[in-house]
Design a protein around this motif. Structure first.
Motif, PDB file in Angstrom:
ATOM      1  N   LYS A 157       0.764  -1.155   0.108  1.00  0.00           N
ATOM      2  CA  LYS A 157      -0.094  -0.031   0.024  1.00  0.00           C
ATOM      3  C   LYS A 157       0.724   1.394  -0.150  1.00  0.00           C
ATOM      4  CE  LYS A 157      -3.760  -2.014   2.826  1.00  0.00           C
ATOM      5  NZ  LYS A 157      -4.978  -1.739   1.942  1.00  0.00           N
ATOM      6  N   TYR A 158       1.972   1.263   0.889  1.00  0.00           N
ATOM      7  CA  TYR A 158       2.755   2.506   0.967  1.00  0.00           C
ATOM      8  C   TYR A 158       4.042   2.060   0.943  1.00  0.00           C
ATOM      9  CZ  TYR A 158      -1.813   3.726   3.537  1.00  0.00           C
ATOM     10  OH  TYR A 158      -2.990   4.014   4.093  1.00  0.00           O
ATOM     11  N   PHE A 159       5.034   3.330   0.353  1.00  0.00           N
ATOM     12  CA  PHE A 159       6.305   3.293   0.717  1.00  0.00           C
ATOM     13  C   PHE A 159       6.617   4.063   1.955  1.00  0.00           C
ATOM     14  CE2 PHE A 159      10.759   4.474   0.076  1.00  0.00           C
ATOM     15  CZ  PHE A 159      11.345   3.422  -0.480  1.00  0.00           C
ATOM     16  N   SER A 160       6.056   5.190   1.930  1.00  0.00           N
ATOM     17  CA  SER A 160       6.440   6.301   3.141  1.00  0.00           C
ATOM     18  C   SER A 160       5.848   6.007   4.318  1.00  0.00           C
ATOM     19  CB  SER A 160       5.628   7.583   2.600  1.00  0.00           C
ATOM     20  OG  SER A 160       5.371   8.307   3.604  1.00  0.00           O
ATOM     21  N   SER A 161       6.455   5.960   5.221  1.00  0.00           N
ATOM     22  CA  SER A 161       5.907   5.916   6.756  1.00  0.00           C
ATOM     23  C   SER A 161       4.972   6.640   7.248  1.00  0.00           C
ATOM     24  CB  SER A 161       7.094   5.532   7.774  1.00  0.00           C
ATOM     25  OG  SER A 161       7.965   6.763   7.636  1.00  0.00           O
ATOM     26  N   GLU A 162       5.394   7.854   6.750  1.00  0.00           N
ATOM     27  CA  GLU A 162       4.413   9.044   7.034  1.00  0.00           C
ATOM     28  C   GLU A 162       2.680   8.885   6.578  1.00  0.00           C
ATOM     29  OE1 GLU A 162       3.852  13.956   6.114  1.00  0.00           O
ATOM     30  OE2 GLU A 162       5.905  12.980   5.742  1.00  0.00           O
ATOM     31  N   LEU A 163       2.940   8.598   5.384  1.00  0.00           N
ATOM     32  CA  LEU A 163       1.483   8.278   4.443  1.00  0.00           C
ATOM     33  C   LEU A 163       0.536   7.068   5.370  1.00  0.00           C
ATOM     34  CD1 LEU A 163       1.951   8.581   0.834  1.00  0.00           C
ATOM     35  CD2 LEU A 163       0.831  10.286   2.453  1.00  0.00           C
ATOM     36  N   SER A 164       1.427   5.986   5.649  1.00  0.00           N
ATOM     37  CA  SER A 164       0.942   4.708   6.417  1.00  0.00           C
ATOM     38  C   SER A 164       0.560   4.856   7.661  1.00  0.00           C
ATOM     39  CB  SER A 164       1.894   3.502   6.104  1.00  0.00           C
ATOM     40  OG  SER A 164       3.017   3.816   6.912  1.00  0.00           O
ATOM     41  N   GLY A 165       1.354   5.853   8.421  1.00  0.00           N
ATOM     42  CA  GLY A 165       1.095   6.327   9.850  1.00  0.00           C
ATOM     43  C   GLY A 165      -0.063   6.988   9.888  1.00  0.00           C
ATOM     44  N   LYS A 166      -0.559   7.965   8.903  1.00  0.00           N
ATOM     45  CA  LYS A 166      -1.455   8.941   8.890  1.00  0.00           C
ATOM     46  C   LYS A 166      -2.689   8.063   8.607  1.00  0.00           C
ATOM     47  CE  LYS A 166      -2.616  13.433   6.734  1.00  0.00           C
ATOM     48  NZ  LYS A 166      -2.261  14.344   5.707  1.00  0.00           N
ATOM     49  N   TYR A 167      -2.801   7.363   7.546  1.00  0.00           N
ATOM     50  CA  TYR A 167      -3.888   6.713   6.644  1.00  0.00           C
ATOM     51  C   TYR A 167      -4.351   5.595   7.179  1.00  0.00           C
ATOM     52  CZ  TYR A 167      -3.679  10.523   3.472  1.00  0.00           C
ATOM     53  OH  TYR A 167      -3.608  11.819   2.915  1.00  0.00           O
ATOM     54  N   SER A 168      -3.380   4.658   8.064  1.00  0.00           N
ATOM     55  CA  SER A 168      -3.459   3.382   8.147  1.00  0.00           C
ATOM     56  C   SER A 168      -2.908   2.921   9.615  1.00  0.00           C
ATOM     57  CB  SER A 168      -2.881   2.388   7.334  1.00  0.00           C
ATOM     58  OG  SER A 168      -3.472   2.326   6.037  1.00  0.00           O
ATOM     59  N   HIS A 169      -2.632   3.811  10.495  1.00  0.00           N
ATOM     60  CA  HIS A 169      -2.339   3.864  11.925  1.00  0.00           C
ATOM     61  C   HIS A 169      -0.962   2.630  11.733  1.00  0.00           C
ATOM     62  CE1 HIS A 169      -6.003   5.345  13.377  1.00  0.00           C
ATOM     63  NE2 HIS A 169      -6.640   5.021  12.572  1.00  0.00           N
ATOM     64  N   ALA A 170       0.091   2.637  10.842  1.00  0.00           N
ATOM     65  CA  ALA A 170       1.098   1.760  10.683  1.00  0.00           C
ATOM     66  C   ALA A 170       2.339   2.581  10.132  1.00  0.00           C
ATOM     67  CB  ALA A 170       0.615   0.657  10.160  1.00  0.00           C
ATOM     68  N   ALA A 171       3.019   3.344  10.825  1.00  0.00           N
ATOM     69  CA  ALA A 171       4.084   4.012  10.409  1.00  0.00           C
ATOM     70  C   ALA A 171       4.982   2.851   9.884  1.00  0.00           C
ATOM     71  CB  ALA A 171       4.745   4.883  11.478  1.00  0.00           C
ATOM     72  N   ASN A 172       5.122   1.596  10.607  1.00  0.00           N
ATOM     73  CA  ASN A 172       6.185   0.482  10.124  1.00  0.00           C
ATOM     74  C   ASN A 172       5.685  -0.246   8.972  1.00  0.00           C
ATOM     75  OD1 ASN A 172       4.243  -0.851  11.343  1.00  0.00           O
ATOM     76  ND2 ASN A 172       5.501  -1.574  13.158  1.00  0.00           N
ATOM     77  N   TYR A 173       4.461   0.186   8.237  1.00  0.00           N
ATOM     78  CA  TYR A 173       3.849  -0.771   7.179  1.00  0.00           C
ATOM     79  C   TYR A 173       4.993  -1.313   6.379  1.00  0.00           C
ATOM     80  CZ  TYR A 173       1.212  -2.441   3.198  1.00  0.00           C
ATOM     81  OH  TYR A 173       0.699  -3.197   2.480  1.00  0.00           O
ATOM     82  N   PHE A 174       5.657  -0.312   5.694  1.00  0.00           N
ATOM     83  CA  PHE A 174       6.715  -0.758   4.533  1.00  0.00           C
ATOM     84  C   PHE A 174       7.572  -1.679   4.902  1.00  0.00           C
ATOM     85  CE2 PHE A 174      10.187  -0.560   1.513  1.00  0.00           C
ATOM     86  CZ  PHE A 174       9.757  -0.893   0.424  1.00  0.00           C
TER      87      PHE A 174
END
Ligand code: SF4
Length: 296
Positions: A157-174
């Motif tokens: 879904k995301y490369f950016s931790s900023e985006l994944s933290g903001k939209y999916s509550h998961a800054a460590n997504y990537f």
């Protein structure tokens, strides 16, 4: 397999919830919960085939994306509790209905139960098992599934931790999803076909978000740099529909533009990656399943 649900670490949240007493961040306690099971025609053609993919929609999710189209089950945890025995029976019923595969949708928080159910019935199953995931997975949990899953269908879904933290509550997504996809590819390193239907392999999905095409292109770059191009497929999804929590983040309260879609698709074409690109006309809420406990 026996898993200790008293301190759950199945997903990257690793919230160590005692699921015998309460629910974790994902919404799951120590009972399987699902909202629908039936033939699903809207997956990629290699999965939906002629009859449809035998989808089991599990309740709960460890991501909670603010734009989720399945928020009724992922956020609100709608569904019915079922036993391992019933889950195995559902798999067999879907096969009897003509399903081209068993499609486990948002399965992460129930992996130990899914393995038990498959242990009970897989000698009767002749169709592939699909693991349809947000991509937010621990490698340790995926290793439990080795030998059980034929087709991995993760999002990236995301490369950016900023985006994944903001939209999916998961800054460590990537950090987690990238390692998870390498493990999935490790388990299913080649595409194996049965006519027009996929029998084994990896399909990586990516949904383009409004205003995030640069992040999408970084994801395509990472995929091209890390996986042999002929060994997997990519599925580019353009159906982002601003229908949930859309007043919280106004910058994503719109559909994507042709320019955004084409700029990501062009990068995929430049790399010569195989797969699917979804027609932008599919950006409609009518493709969202109606969760009604059917088949459960
Ligand atoms: S699966 Fe659920 S309970 Fe387990 S670590 Fe993840 S969020 Fe927590």
């Amino acid at each position: 397999m026996n898993y200790n649900f008293s301190s759950c670490t199945l997903c990257p949240k690793m919230c160590r919830t005692d699921r015998s007493k309460t629910s974790g961040f994902c919404g799951a306690n120590d009972k399987i919960k699902a909202a629908k099971a039936g033939l699903h025609l809207w997956e990629e053609p290699a999965l939906s085939g002629r009859n449809g993919s035998g989808a089991v929609f599990f309740s709960g999710c460890s991501l909670k994306c603010c734009f989720c189209q399945n928020s009724q089950i992922s956020h609100a945890n709608f569904g019915k509790e079922i036993t391992v025995q019933r889950l195995g029976d559902i798999f067999l019923e879907l096969q009897e209905q003509g399903a081209d595969n068993i499609n486990l949708v948002s399965p992460t928080h129930f992996v130990p139960y899914i393995i038990k159910a498959l242990d009970q019935v897989r000698h009767k199953l002749i169709i592939p098992i699909v693991y349809n995931s947000s991509g937010y997975e621990r490698v340790e949990t995926l290793k439990l599934l080795k030998g059980y899953i034929d087709i991995y269908l993760p999002d990236l879904k995301y490369f950016s931790s900023e985006l994944s933290g903001k939209y999916s509550h998961a800054a460590n997504y990537f950090e987690f999803a990238s390692k998870a996809i390498l493990e999935m590819h490790n388990q299913q390193p080649n595409l194996v076909w049965n006519g027009l239907l996929l029998k084994k392999g990896l399909i990586i999905r990516h949904l383009i978000l409004p205003g995030c095409r640069h992040d999408s292109i970084k994801i395509i770059n990472w995929i091209a740099e890390n996986l042999p191009s002929d060994s997997f497929m990519i599925s580019l999804m353009s159906q982002y529909t601003p229908d949930y929590n859309n007043n919280i983040y106004p910058e994503i309260n719109r559909k994507i533009t042709n320019f955004e879609y084409n700029s990501v698709l062009n990068r995929i074409i430049e790399f010569g990656l195989n797969g699917y690109s979804q027609d932008k006309t599919s950006a409609s809420a009518e493709y969202t399943p109606d969760f009604n406990l059917e088949g459960i």
